[in-house]
Design a protein around this motif. Structure first.
Motif, PDB file in Angstrom:
ATOM      1  N   ASP A 153       0.811  -1.501  -0.067  1.00  0.00           N
ATOM      2  CA  ASP A 153       0.402   0.219  -0.163  1.00  0.00           C
ATOM      3  C   ASP A 153       0.814   1.032   0.162  1.00  0.00           C
ATOM      4  N   HIS A 186       0.611   5.001   0.848  1.00  0.00           N
ATOM      5  CA  HIS A 186       0.101   5.821   2.105  1.00  0.00           C
ATOM      6  C   HIS A 186       1.577   7.422   1.460  1.00  0.00           C
ATOM      7  N   GLU A 226       3.050  -2.997   7.577  1.00  0.00           N
ATOM      8  CA  GLU A 226       3.049  -2.304   6.635  1.00  0.00           C
ATOM      9  C   GLU A 226       4.619  -1.779   6.100  1.00  0.00           C
ATOM     10  N   LYS A 241      -6.256  -7.392  -2.713  1.00  0.00           N
ATOM     11  CA  LYS A 241      -4.897  -7.464  -1.678  1.00  0.00           C
ATOM     12  C   LYS A 241      -5.474  -7.071  -0.361  1.00  0.00           C
ATOM     13  N   GLN A 263      -4.452  -6.509   4.075  1.00  0.00           N
ATOM     14  CA  GLN A 263      -3.549  -6.424   4.995  1.00  0.00           C
ATOM     15  C   GLN A 263      -1.877  -7.069   5.113  1.00  0.00           C
TER      16      GLN A 263
END
Length: 106
Positions: A41, A43, A52, A81, A83
């Motif tokens: 991910d 961010h 993550e 997807k 976690q």
């Protein structure tokens, strides 16, 4: 056609790592499985998930991950997807590195 997505669970130093990747195949190295195109991910700004972030720091620059076949627990083809996590191999609980508090010895 959507690209395939795989969830790979493997043992690494008494921990179970769960990563997502676009490519999984037999490696050219005997006894290894090749995992590439890791998916994380992205961010901007605030860190939402420290696990993550830790996995991205450890594997973010990895082009191809060659995992020993005996360390792989499971490879799943998934639709979306989830976690990415690190779990304790014995208890199965998520391993979260707490933020150090000022004044407390480590």
């Amino acid at each position: 056609m959507a690209k395939k997505l795989y969830k790979i669970s493997f043992l690494n130093h008494t921990k179970v790592y769960e990563l997502y990747a676009r490519h999984v195949a037999a490696s050219g190295l005997w006894g290894f499985t090749e995992v590439s195109d890791l998916v994380f991910d992205v961010h901007e700004g605030l860190v939402v998930d420290p696990t993550e972030e830790r996995l991205r720091d450890e594997f973010g620059a990895t082009q191809v991950l060659h995992l020993p076949m005996q360390s792989i627990i499971r490879v799943e083809e998934v639709e979306k997807k989830g976690q990415a996590v690190i779990r304790d191999a014995a208890s199965g609980e998520k391993v979260v590195t707490p933020f150090p508090l000022p004044g407390k010895p480590r």
